[in-house]
Structure formats: C-alpha cells, structure tokens
Write an enzyme that holds these catalytic residues in place. Structure first.
Site, PDB file in Angstrom:
ATOM      1  CG  HIS A 195      -2.066  -1.035   0.939  1.00 53.87           C
ATOM      2  ND1 HIS A 195      -2.070  -2.269   1.523  1.00 53.87           N
ATOM      3  CD2 HIS A 195      -3.131  -1.008   0.103  1.00 53.87           C
ATOM      4  CE1 HIS A 195      -3.104  -2.953   1.081  1.00 53.87           C
ATOM      5  NE2 HIS A 195      -3.768  -2.218   0.222  1.00 53.87           N
ATOM      6  CD  GLU A 437      -9.611  -7.546  -1.889  1.00 48.96           C
ATOM      7  OE1 GLU A 437      -8.634  -6.989  -2.410  1.00 48.96           O
ATOM      8  OE2 GLU A 437     -10.331  -6.977  -1.052  1.00 48.96           O
ATOM      9  CG  ASN A 460      -3.001  -4.858  -5.936  1.00 45.74           C
ATOM     10  OD1 ASN A 460      -2.607  -5.083  -7.069  1.00 45.74           O
ATOM     11  ND2 ASN A 460      -3.440  -3.672  -5.555  1.00 45.74           N
ATOM     12  CG  ASP A 461      -5.273  -7.975  -0.894  1.00 41.68           C
ATOM     13  OD1 ASP A 461      -4.180  -8.164  -0.318  1.00 41.68           O
ATOM     14  OD2 ASP A 461      -5.980  -6.974  -0.697  1.00 41.68           O
ATOM     15  CB  CYS A 508     -10.135  -2.176  -8.811  1.00 44.85           C
ATOM     16  SG  CYS A 508     -10.442  -3.232  -7.398  1.00 44.85           S
TER      17      CYS A 508
HETATM   18  C1  PEP Z   1      -6.355  -5.317  -4.510  1.00 46.05           C
HETATM   19  O1  PEP Z   1      -6.139  -6.070  -3.560  1.00 46.05           O
HETATM   20  O2  PEP Z   1      -6.044  -5.589  -5.691  1.00 46.05           O
HETATM   21  C2  PEP Z   1      -7.008  -4.019  -4.281  1.00 46.05           C
HETATM   22  C3  PEP Z   1      -7.390  -3.260  -5.278  1.00 46.05           C
HETATM   23  O3  PEP Z   1      -7.148  -3.619  -2.988  1.00 46.05           O
HETATM   24  P1  PEP Z   1      -5.928  -3.026  -2.119  1.00 46.05           P
HETATM   25  O4  PEP Z   1      -4.746  -2.862  -3.035  1.00 46.05           O
HETATM   26  O5  PEP Z   1      -6.376  -1.744  -1.540  1.00 46.05           O
HETATM   27  O6  PEP Z   1      -5.729  -4.104  -1.106  1.00 46.05           O
HETATM   28 MG    MG Z   2      -7.092  -5.609  -1.676  1.00 43.25          MG
END
Ligand code: PEP
Ligand code: MG
Length: 576
Positions: A195, A437, A460-461, A508
């Site tokens: 993050h 995710e 990402n997760d 996303c």
């Molecule tokens: C993700 O996990 O891809 C996501 C968009 O959420 P974050 O990056 O805020 O965990």
């Molecule tokens: Mg996430």
C-alpha cells in the site's frame, strides 16, 4: 565517488534531491547522555509528554463513551491509562534518566523492552498480548517527545526536493508527504503492490523500494537521484550525471504530455468494443488527476485513508462530506466507494490496534468492519446519505463468506430504516458489489453472484493470497507473479462467470494499470479497468490498438498453458 544501487521500481519518474534519513520505527530513537545540569529539564520533558498523552487518552475515551468511536475503545484506553501511571514504566524511566543520564526517549524505550520481556513470560495468552499496549503507550510518548509530526525538513532553497530514506514507511507516513516538499523516497524493504507503493504512485512521488541497506550507505543531506522507472538510485552524483537525469526527466514529461491528446478519445477497440477506464483514488484530493485524464468514473475509492494516520476516527459528517465531494465532481459517472479496508499494513493508530501474529490473515477489511458494527454503520450511513448526490455504488473488500455479505446487507438495511425515519434522502436502489481478492471467493462465485450487483477483482490481494506471499515483503517479491497459471485461472473464471450471469466485473488491482497485461485482460473478456489515474491514458493507447476478436482465441490458448515462462512469452507476443 558516485555509486549506483538497484532496487524495485514502484513509482515512476525521476527525483533529484537531498537525503533526509527517517527512523524506520517510531521507537528507533536517538541515544545520548544528558549533561547533569540539564537533567531536571529532561525530567520535565518526560512529565509533560506523560501529561499530553494522558490528555489524548482521556479525549479518546470521552469520544468512545459518546458513541462516536468503536465499542472496545473505552477498555483499551483504561488499560493504557493504567500503564501510564504504572511505576514500572514512567517512574522507572525517570530513574534511568537520573541515574544514567539517558535522554527521555532512550530511557522509555529501555524500560519498555524490560516490561515487554516480563509480559512475554506470562502464560495466559490474553495477558501476554497486552505487551502490545505497553509498546503503544511508549510509542505515543515518544511521538510527543519528538514533537511529531514536525520533523520533516523545510523546503530547500536550491530548488531541489527532499528525498526520504527510510528502512520502511507505512501508507500513513507516505500520505503525510503530501503536505511537504518530498521529491521521492527510497526504502530498505517493501514490494511494488504494497500500500505504501500504491500511495506513492497516487501522489506521483518517484520511489524505489527493496534496497536492503540504503540507510547505511547514505548520509543526511547527501545528493541523491532516484529513477523510479528503472529502480535505480544514484548516490552522490556529479554535475554530469545530474544534467543527464534532468534531461531524462524532461523527456519523460514530453512523452506524458503526448499522451494527453487521448484524453477525450473514447476507449474503443479496433473492432468496436467499448472499454471503461476508471480511476482508483484515495480521497477527494485525487480528483484533479481524475479529471485531467477524463476517467469514465471512479472504480475504487479506498476510504480507509480517511481513517488511518490519525488518532480520532472520522465521524459521520466528515465522511459524508468526503464521499459527497467525490460524487459531486463526477456528475453522470459511476463512483464505486469501498468500505474501509483497515488492518494488515493499514492499521489504525493506537487504541483498537491489536497484536496480530499474521496481520494479512487477521482482522482486516470486511472482517474488521463486522467486528466493529457501530463504526461500520457510521460509514454506511455516510455513504447512503452521499448516494443522493450521484451514481454511488458500495463495494465490500476481502469477502470470503456469504454471511459477510448478508451481515453487511442487514447493516445497510438498518441504516436505511434509520435514515427513512429521519427523513434523510438516499438512493433507494443503491448497488452493492464485492471484491474478489481471496481465492476462496474466486472458486465459489455462485454465492457472491446471487447476492451482489457487481464484482471487482483485487488482483493485488488475489495474487498475495493465491501464491501465499506477503505483498509488502521484498524477500518474496520475486515470487509475486500475476502470470502464474493459478492466478490467471481465477481471474478469467471470475470474468467469465460475470458474463454468464450478466454481472459487471472489473479489475481494480495494479494489473489493470500495467500495459503488460492490458491485451491479456481484454482477451479474457474484461471491459472495466480501474487504475491509478496516472495510468489511464497509457492503457487507453493499448485499448485503441487492440482487436478483441483476434485476441480472445489466443488468450484462450494461453489459459491452457501451465508453464510460467511460456505464458510470459505468449503474453508479450500478444502485442506483436
Ligand atoms: C487489490 O487487492 O487488488 C485491491 C485493489 O485492494 P488493495 O490494493 O487496496 O488491497
Ligand atoms: Mg485488496
């Protein structure tokens, strides 16, 4: 002699500036001996800090009792107040100042370590975990002693920025850079989808992470160049190197401005498929960037940034104003607001924070929200009220179970009943969607599809949890591979299921904003991409050159492959 160090490029651009070394943890404090004649002053510093922290904690307790904060706060505050007056901590630190002439911060940290050791011997797991509260109380005291947050250097006169060099930075630290003249940052640890890296990209601050021992290799005020595109850091560059990088910086700016001509072009593929390019934001401050690229809407508003890096939680009114500001500035366009995803690397300050053996697998996102229903309902009320001002959709992060959706929908219903009784307007048909995710969600989509109006894949997760690697740990960053066949199966399966059941699906995560993956995702059938606004025009360029009719069968063949190296080659060939 100048020298170069290589790390992980996480936020594009070139920064030239002077080093400012930042302690990697609040508790890595300076150690020095205080001259005897100043000892009474040092004692006063400690006493004043104790009084300030006492005041802060009493304030927090008052807010909690008034129902503005979460339920357990009162109990945590009492515990921390008790620790503040425990002779084992502050009195013992006072003795260290007197007997050994230690500075107040050093004395406190030494005593804290001693107390924590004693807690570690306790059998009862609950009491043993209370060591986290001792650490937090000392953190609060040290923060006050260091005069937090005013320890970032002032603007320099030579026109060069400041480059923060740290062992590690939290997303909250990085957000704090917004108001200072920070040209870039480099850290010993961290990964590209942490993050902290995401915030750096959103603030357009060039950054390189995973440099291992950079803090030992540079000195305060030394000249540094960061190339956030290539992951290179040059320490002590001479005038020629500085000139070369100035030139490169100008070239990059020219390239960027060329893309600007695509701003008002609709993102349509060669064979006429419309693609929505939406923006990820962290708050209303990002709206200028969103407008500058004429995004099709907001696909992910990470509301947790309203909650972290501060001591008191935002109340309903403050939240309502922030959400309304975003909706007002996006008339006629969809705005997807995610309920707060706190926990793991986005921990809340002080009270309420718990010791967690494995934060990424702990009380994070929707799990945290449901554990704090009062705090959650406050956000839901603020969101519902804001929904009267535009096309709002609510999105729930990190779902793994159907009952998490059912409980959230029940809370939304409760908030609606309250607002109706108060005669407050809101959008009665407000859509609620969820993030895919966690692999469990991607593999059991039926229960999500039945309950939700849209899905968004948080790659990402999804990658972190599928491959069992911590996205913020640079030691395993080489294993973080979006092209792992298991990851691709989960992503394409979700896109296909959405298409089959008529449920909109977006991506996303960072994959959506990386041009390497655009053709692959288009070929899987994805039509909604949400990304940092700075990437939208580059992705649009990819979309404009794509022919999805031709891509789809090629991508189907890639999805049948199970060797990562072959997949990578085939994905790179999609552009050829
Ligand atoms: C993700 O996990 O891809 C996501 C968009 O959420 P974050 O990056 O805020 O965990
Ligand atoms: Mg996430």
């Amino acid at each position: 002699m100048p020298f170069t160090i290589h790390g992980l490029p996480v936020s594009q651009g070139i920064a030239i500036g002077h080093v400012h070394l930042v302690s990697h943890a609040m508790l890595e404090v300076n150690h020095y001996h205080v001259a005897s004649k100043y000892l009474p002053e040092e004692m006063d510093r400690l006493d004043e800090a104790v009084a300030t922290v006492q005041g802060e904690l009493i304030g927090l307790k008052a807010a909690a009792t008034a129902g503005q904060s979460h339920s357990e706060v009162g109990a945590f505050v009492d515990l921390q107040l008790m620790m503040l007056s425990d002779p084992m901590l502050v009195d013992a630190a006072r003795e260290l100042i007197e007997a050994r002439r230690c500075n107040a911060e050093w004395a406190l940290v030494q005593q804290m370590e001693h107390v924590v050791e004693q807690f570690e011997q306790i059998e009862d797991p609950y009491l043993r975990e209370r060591k986290a509260d001792v650490v937090q109380v000392v953190e609060r005291l040290v923060k006050v002693l260091l005069g937090h947050p005013g320890h970032l250097p002032p603007k320099r006169r030579d026109g060069l920025g400041t480059i923060v060099v740290a062992h590690d930075l939290s997303p909250a630290d990085t957000i704090g850079f917004r108001d200072h003249n920070i040209g870039g940052f480099v850290t010993d640890v961290g990964g590209p989808t942490s993050h902290t890296a995401i915030v750096a990209r959103s603030l357009r601050i060039p950054a390189v992470v995973g440099l291992h021992h950079i803090r030992q290799l540079v000195e305060e005020d030394e000249l540094l160049i960061i190339d956030g595109t290539r992951g290179v850091v040059i320490v002590g560059p001479d005038e020629h190197i500085v000139e070369e990088y100035r030139l490169r910086r100008t070239e990059l700016e020219v390239e960027r401005s060329k893309l600007n001509r695509l701003k008002d072009t609709r993102a349509t593929t060669l064979d006429g498929e419309n693609v929505n390019l939406l923006a990820n934001i962290e708050g209303p401050k990002d709206l200028n960037q969103v407008k500058a690229v004429n995004a099709d809407g907001v696909g992910l508003y990470r509301t947790e940034f309203l909650f972290i890096g501060r001591d008191a939680l935002p109340d309903e009114e403050e939240q309502y104003e922030a959400y309304r500001a975003v909706l007002k500035s996006m008339p006629g366009k969809p705005v997807t607001i995610r309920t707060f995803d706190v926990g793991a690397d986005k921990a809340l300050n002080g009270v309420g924070a718990r010791f967690e053996p494995n934060p990424a697998l702990g009380l994070r996102a929707i799990r945290y929200s449901l554990a704090e229903p009062q705090m959650f309902k406050t956000q839901l009320r603020a969101l519902l009220r804001a929904s009267a001002h535009g096309q709002l959709q609510i999105m729930i992060p990190m779902l793994a179970h159907a009952h998490e959706i059912d409980q959230t929908l029940t809370l939304i219903e409760k908030a609606k009943v309250e607002l109706r009784a108060e005669r407050v307007k809101f959008d009665e048909r407000l859509a609620v969607g969820g993030m895919i995710e966690v692999p469990a969600a991607a593999l059991a989509l039926g229960m999500f599809i039945r309950r939700l109006s849209f899905l968004s894949i948080g790659t990402n997760d999804l990658i972190q949890y599928t491959l069992a690697i911590d996205r913020s740990d640079e030691a395993v960053v080489h294993l973080y591979d979006p092209l792992h066949p298991a990851v691709l199966k989960l992503i394409s399966g979700t896109i296909q299921a959405g298409a089959r059941f008529g449920l909109p699906v977006s991506v996303c995560g960072e994959m959506a904003g990386d041009p390497v993956y655009t053709l692959l995702l288009l070929g899987m059938g994805l039509r909604n991409f949400s990304m940092h606004p700075g990437n939208i025009l580059e992705i649009k360029q990819q979309v404009l050159r794509a022919d999805v009719g031709e891509l789809a069968p090629r991508v189907q063949r890639i999805l049948k492959m199970d060797e990562q190296s072959k997949i990578r080659e085939a994905v790179l060939r999609l552009a050829g």
